[in-house]
Enzyme design. Structure first.
Site, PDB file in Angstrom:
ATOM      1  N   ASN A   1     -13.055  -2.842   2.531  1.00 18.32           N
ATOM      2  CA  ASN A   1     -13.978  -1.710   2.633  1.00 18.32           C
ATOM      3  C   ASN A   1     -14.946  -1.802   1.459  1.00 18.32           C
ATOM      4  O   ASN A   1     -14.516  -1.876   0.301  1.00 18.32           O
ATOM      5  CB  ASN A   1     -13.201  -0.387   2.582  1.00 18.32           C
ATOM      6  CG  ASN A   1     -12.289  -0.203   3.777  1.00 18.32           C
ATOM      7  OD1 ASN A   1     -12.645  -0.577   4.899  1.00 18.32           O
ATOM      8  ND2 ASN A   1     -11.114   0.362   3.569  1.00 18.32           N
TER       9      ASN A   1
ATOM     10  N   ASP B   1       0.851  -1.193   0.000  1.00 21.98           N
ATOM     11  CA  ASP B   1       0.000   0.000   0.000  1.00 21.98           C
ATOM     12  C   ASP B   1       0.890   1.247   0.000  1.00 21.98           C
ATOM     13  O   ASP B   1       1.892   1.312   0.720  1.00 21.98           O
ATOM     14  CB  ASP B   1      -0.918  -0.002   1.232  1.00 21.98           C
ATOM     15  CG  ASP B   1      -2.060   0.987   1.078  1.00 21.98           C
ATOM     16  OD1 ASP B   1      -3.212   0.547   0.929  1.00 21.98           O
ATOM     17  OD2 ASP B   1      -1.804   2.212   1.098  1.00 21.98           O
TER      18      ASP B   1
ATOM     19  N   HIS C   1     -10.464  -5.169  -3.394  1.00 21.99           N
ATOM     20  CA  HIS C   1      -9.132  -5.491  -2.881  1.00 21.99           C
ATOM     21  C   HIS C   1      -9.248  -5.849  -1.412  1.00 21.99           C
ATOM     22  O   HIS C   1     -10.107  -5.342  -0.695  1.00 21.99           O
ATOM     23  CB  HIS C   1      -8.164  -4.319  -3.070  1.00 21.99           C
ATOM     24  CG  HIS C   1      -8.690  -3.011  -2.560  1.00 21.99           C
ATOM     25  ND1 HIS C   1      -9.617  -2.280  -3.252  1.00 21.99           N
ATOM     26  CD2 HIS C   1      -8.431  -2.318  -1.424  1.00 21.99           C
ATOM     27  CE1 HIS C   1      -9.918  -1.179  -2.561  1.00 21.99           C
ATOM     28  NE2 HIS C   1      -9.206  -1.192  -1.443  1.00 21.99           N
TER      29      HIS C   1
ATOM     30  N   GLN D   1     -14.255   2.990   1.311  1.00 23.90           N
ATOM     31  CA  GLN D   1     -13.664   2.532   0.044  1.00 23.90           C
ATOM     32  C   GLN D   1     -13.361   3.733  -0.850  1.00 23.90           C
ATOM     33  O   GLN D   1     -14.213   4.603  -1.054  1.00 23.90           O
ATOM     34  CB  GLN D   1     -14.612   1.567  -0.681  1.00 23.90           C
ATOM     35  CG  GLN D   1     -13.971   0.942  -1.917  1.00 23.90           C
ATOM     36  CD  GLN D   1     -14.846  -0.108  -2.597  1.00 23.90           C
ATOM     37  OE1 GLN D   1     -15.987  -0.357  -2.189  1.00 23.90           O
ATOM     38  NE2 GLN D   1     -14.308  -0.732  -3.635  1.00 23.90           N
TER      39      GLN D   1
HETATM   40  P1  5GP Z   1      -9.751   1.557   0.050  1.00 22.92           P
HETATM   41  O1  5GP Z   1      -9.785   2.881   0.772  1.00 22.92           O
HETATM   42  O2  5GP Z   1     -10.418   1.661  -1.315  1.00 22.92           O
HETATM   43  O3  5GP Z   1     -10.233   0.397   0.854  1.00 22.92           O
HETATM   44  O4  5GP Z   1      -8.221   1.254  -0.189  1.00 22.92           O
HETATM   45  C1  5GP Z   1      -7.472   1.821  -1.213  1.00 22.92           C
HETATM   46  C2  5GP Z   1      -6.024   1.734  -0.798  1.00 22.92           C
HETATM   47  O5  5GP Z   1      -5.237   1.966  -1.947  1.00 22.92           O
HETATM   48  C3  5GP Z   1      -5.609   2.778   0.256  1.00 22.92           C
HETATM   49  O6  5GP Z   1      -5.106   2.123   1.421  1.00 22.92           O
HETATM   50  C4  5GP Z   1      -4.547   3.605  -0.460  1.00 22.92           C
HETATM   51  O7  5GP Z   1      -3.497   3.998   0.383  1.00 22.92           O
HETATM   52  C5  5GP Z   1      -4.092   2.674  -1.571  1.00 22.92           C
HETATM   53  N1  5GP Z   1      -3.628   3.342  -2.768  1.00 22.92           N
HETATM   54  C6  5GP Z   1      -4.210   4.406  -3.397  1.00 22.92           C
HETATM   55  N2  5GP Z   1      -3.519   4.752  -4.494  1.00 22.92           N
HETATM   56  C7  5GP Z   1      -2.466   3.880  -4.568  1.00 22.92           C
HETATM   57  C8  5GP Z   1      -1.386   3.739  -5.497  1.00 22.92           C
HETATM   58  O8  5GP Z   1      -1.245   4.475  -6.482  1.00 22.92           O
HETATM   59  N3  5GP Z   1      -0.495   2.744  -5.250  1.00 22.92           N
HETATM   60  C9  5GP Z   1      -0.614   1.904  -4.171  1.00 22.92           C
HETATM   61  N4  5GP Z   1       0.325   0.963  -4.025  1.00 22.92           N
HETATM   62  N5  5GP Z   1      -1.623   2.012  -3.278  1.00 22.92           N
HETATM   63  C10 5GP Z   1      -2.543   2.987  -3.478  1.00 22.92           C
END
Ligand code: 5GP
Length: 116
Positions: free
Chosen positions: A87, A31, A100, A94
């Site tokens: 999420n 992440d 994911h 999310q």
């Molecule tokens: P969500 O909030 O949708 O459950 O999780 C998305 C995750 O993706 C977050 O923890 C965020 O830090 C991660 N994330 C967002 N953009 C990028 C990216 O460009 N590269 C990586 N490796 N992680 C990302």
């Protein structure tokens, strides 16, 4: 359903990411903004927007993601103590609408009491 999510672009190599595992069905990357000492994202290549959008057709894929999460925890040496978070939906935090699994572990995280 748009196939062009942020994670699809990472899967296609258009955006760089630190990849720690991949197979025919999924990839696992670090992440970019870790919330725990170990914080990786297990992402199916298929761009299902939310867990709630998965269908019976995705049953094998969802099962495989759970097994792979265990394999990755073993690979990272944290199979004795880790957490999985999905999420689902904006109100639940999310931000990337491509299914994911967050795999979170490490000192100060795994043993924290989340109250459930
Ligand atoms: P969500 O909030 O949708 O459950 O999780 C998305 C995750 O993706 C977050 O923890 C965020 O830090 C991660 N994330 C967002 N953009 C990028 C990216 O460009 N590269 C990586 N490796 N992680 C990302």
């Amino acid at each position: 359903m748009s196939a062009e999510t942020l994670f699809t672009r990472i899967i296609n190599g258009e955006i760089p990411a630190e990849k720690i595992y991949e197979d025919d069905n999924c990839i696992c990357i670090k992440d970019i903004a870790p919330k725990a000492p170990i914080h990786v994202l297990l992402i199916p290549r298929k761009a299902i927007p939310r867990l709630a959008d998965a269908t019976a057709e995705d049953k094998a894929l969802l099962g495989q993601l759970m097994l792979t999460a265990g394999d990755i925890a073993r690979q990272l040496g944290v199979d004795d103590a880790f957490r999985l978070i999905v999420n689902n939906g904006e109100a639940a935090g999310q931000t990337v609408f491509h299914l994911h699994l967050h795999i979170l572990a490490g000192k100060g995280y795994s043993e924290a009491n989340l109250g459930f």
